[in-house]
Design a protein around this motif. Structure first.
Motif, PDB file in Angstrom:
ATOM      1  N   GLU A  18       0.911  -1.244  -0.079  1.00 27.38           N
ATOM      2  CA  GLU A  18       0.071   0.133  -0.048  1.00 27.38           C
ATOM      3  C   GLU A  18       0.987   1.303  -0.076  1.00 27.38           C
ATOM      4  O   GLU A  18       1.720   1.335   0.760  1.00 27.38           O
ATOM      5  N   LYS A  19       0.479   2.105  -0.902  1.00 29.74           N
ATOM      6  CA  LYS A  19       1.425   3.455  -0.858  1.00 29.74           C
ATOM      7  C   LYS A  19       0.795   4.474  -0.124  1.00 29.74           C
ATOM      8  O   LYS A  19       1.354   5.313   0.181  1.00 29.74           O
ATOM      9  N   MET A  68       5.841  -5.351   2.717  1.00 27.74           N
ATOM     10  CA  MET A  68       5.527  -4.067   2.109  1.00 27.74           C
ATOM     11  C   MET A  68       6.285  -4.026   0.694  1.00 27.74           C
ATOM     12  O   MET A  68       7.249  -4.395   0.561  1.00 27.74           O
ATOM     13  N   GLY A  69       5.399  -3.446  -0.106  1.00 31.38           N
ATOM     14  CA  GLY A  69       5.808  -3.195  -1.450  1.00 31.38           C
ATOM     15  C   GLY A  69       5.176  -2.016  -2.006  1.00 31.38           C
ATOM     16  O   GLY A  69       4.412  -2.027  -3.154  1.00 31.38           O
ATOM     17  N   ASN A  70       5.134  -0.632  -1.410  1.00 29.44           N
ATOM     18  CA  ASN A  70       4.235   0.284  -1.940  1.00 29.44           C
ATOM     19  C   ASN A  70       4.786   0.705  -3.432  1.00 29.44           C
ATOM     20  O   ASN A  70       4.057   1.254  -4.064  1.00 29.44           O
ATOM     21  N   GLY A 128       2.913   2.003  -7.305  1.00 32.50           N
ATOM     22  CA  GLY A 128       3.176   3.583  -7.702  1.00 32.50           C
ATOM     23  C   GLY A 128       3.447   4.211  -6.491  1.00 32.50           C
ATOM     24  O   GLY A 128       3.564   5.491  -6.713  1.00 32.50           O
ATOM     25  N   GLY A 129       3.934   3.718  -5.450  1.00 30.25           N
ATOM     26  CA  GLY A 129       4.346   4.760  -4.178  1.00 30.25           C
ATOM     27  C   GLY A 129       5.896   5.106  -4.445  1.00 30.25           C
ATOM     28  O   GLY A 129       6.755   4.546  -5.220  1.00 30.25           O
ATOM     29  N   ASN A 130       6.294   5.755  -3.372  1.00 30.99           N
ATOM     30  CA  ASN A 130       7.562   6.165  -3.155  1.00 30.99           C
ATOM     31  C   ASN A 130       8.476   5.469  -2.229  1.00 30.99           C
ATOM     32  O   ASN A 130       8.161   5.055  -1.231  1.00 30.99           O
ATOM     33  N   GLU A 178       9.069   5.283   7.081  1.00 32.64           N
ATOM     34  CA  GLU A 178       7.913   5.526   7.730  1.00 32.64           C
ATOM     35  C   GLU A 178       6.997   4.352   7.935  1.00 32.64           C
ATOM     36  O   GLU A 178       6.492   4.186   9.250  1.00 32.64           O
ATOM     37  N   GLN A 179       6.820   3.587   6.988  1.00 33.78           N
ATOM     38  CA  GLN A 179       6.056   2.395   7.225  1.00 33.78           C
ATOM     39  C   GLN A 179       6.706   1.271   7.950  1.00 33.78           C
ATOM     40  O   GLN A 179       6.179   0.702   8.890  1.00 33.78           O
ATOM     41  N   ILE A 180       8.109   1.356   7.936  1.00 33.20           N
ATOM     42  CA  ILE A 180       8.888   0.351   8.841  1.00 33.20           C
ATOM     43  C   ILE A 180       8.711   0.790  10.459  1.00 33.20           C
ATOM     44  O   ILE A 180       8.384  -0.027  11.393  1.00 33.20           O
ATOM     45  N   ARG A 181       8.850   2.115  10.420  1.00 31.26           N
ATOM     46  CA  ARG A 181       8.527   2.694  11.912  1.00 31.26           C
ATOM     47  C   ARG A 181       7.234   2.023  12.392  1.00 31.26           C
ATOM     48  O   ARG A 181       7.329   1.574  13.559  1.00 31.26           O
TER      49      ARG A 181
END
Length: 215
Positions: A134-135, A167-169, A173-175, A181-184
């Motif tokens: 999710e992006k 995780m694979g934003n 089309g994510g950055n 931030e996702q890891i945190r």
């Protein structure tokens, strides 16, 4: 034989089953246009023999009970593969860890034939990796991860520790720079994470340095 070759020929710590599923099926919904997969001659014959069906498979699957049996049959086909794979791998590398990439919504169990609750219960795998690619950070934080952990996975710590958030934003089309931030967030939930795909961001030196601090 391929699993045996990997386990015996390479110095590995684990193997992850990716794409361990059929493509999506709506056969239990029985809409006007069926989308379903797995109609090989071998599978059809095995299915008919197991449930004592005769005749054309399309005619057989007009019956609701037969459609449910067909789904269970395909789920068991994948599970049987994991049983034999575990036996083959563990006979060579007893400490090899086994994980599987799974979809994160409950309907996927019967749509994609990924019976991962059974895989965990029967210890056919050590970890599951729900693919929450999710992006949008807000959705990742407050919907997808929490829904999966709260509504699909029970609250028992032993089960929680078998989950690795995939995780694979960038797949949506994510950055790349949203990963920290996702890891945190995932670490704050006392969860583990895996990133798809690590090789994508190796050229980004600053980002790689950030990941080292989380390592």
């Amino acid at each position: 034989n391929q699993f045996k070759e990997i386990a015996s020929s390479y110095n590995i710590d684990g193997i992850e089953y990716d794409y361990i599923r059929y493509d999506g099926s709506n056969i239990l919904l029985y809409p006007s246009q069926i989308v379903d997969y797995g109609y090989t001659e071998v599978s059809i014959n095995m299915f008919k023999e197991k449930y004592k069906y005769t005749g054309d498979i399309k005619t057989i699957l007009q019956e609701r009970k037969a459609r449910s049996n067909w789904v269970e049959f395909k789920k068991n086909r994948i599970t049987d593969l994991l049983i034999s794979a575990k036996d083959a791998i563990k006979s060579i590398k007893p400490n090899c860890k086994l994980s599987a990439s799974v979809f994160s919504y409950p309907e996927s169990i019967n749509e994609l034939m990924q019976d991962w609750p059974r895989w965990l219960n029967e210890e056919l795998i050590d970890y599951i990796e729900p693919m929450i690619y999710e992006k949008n950070n807000e959705l990742l934080f407050y919907q997808y991860v929490e829904d999966f952990m709260g509504n699909i996975i029970n609250k028992e710590e032993s089960t929680k520790n078998k989950v690795i958030i995939g995780m694979g934003n960038v797949c949506n089309g994510g950055n790349y720079y949203d990963y920290p931030e996702q890891i945190r967030y995932v670490l704050e939930q006392r969860l583990s994470y895996n990133i798809f795909e690590a090789s994508f961001f190796f050229p980004f030196i600053k980002l790689t340095d950030v990941f080292k601090t989380y390592g």
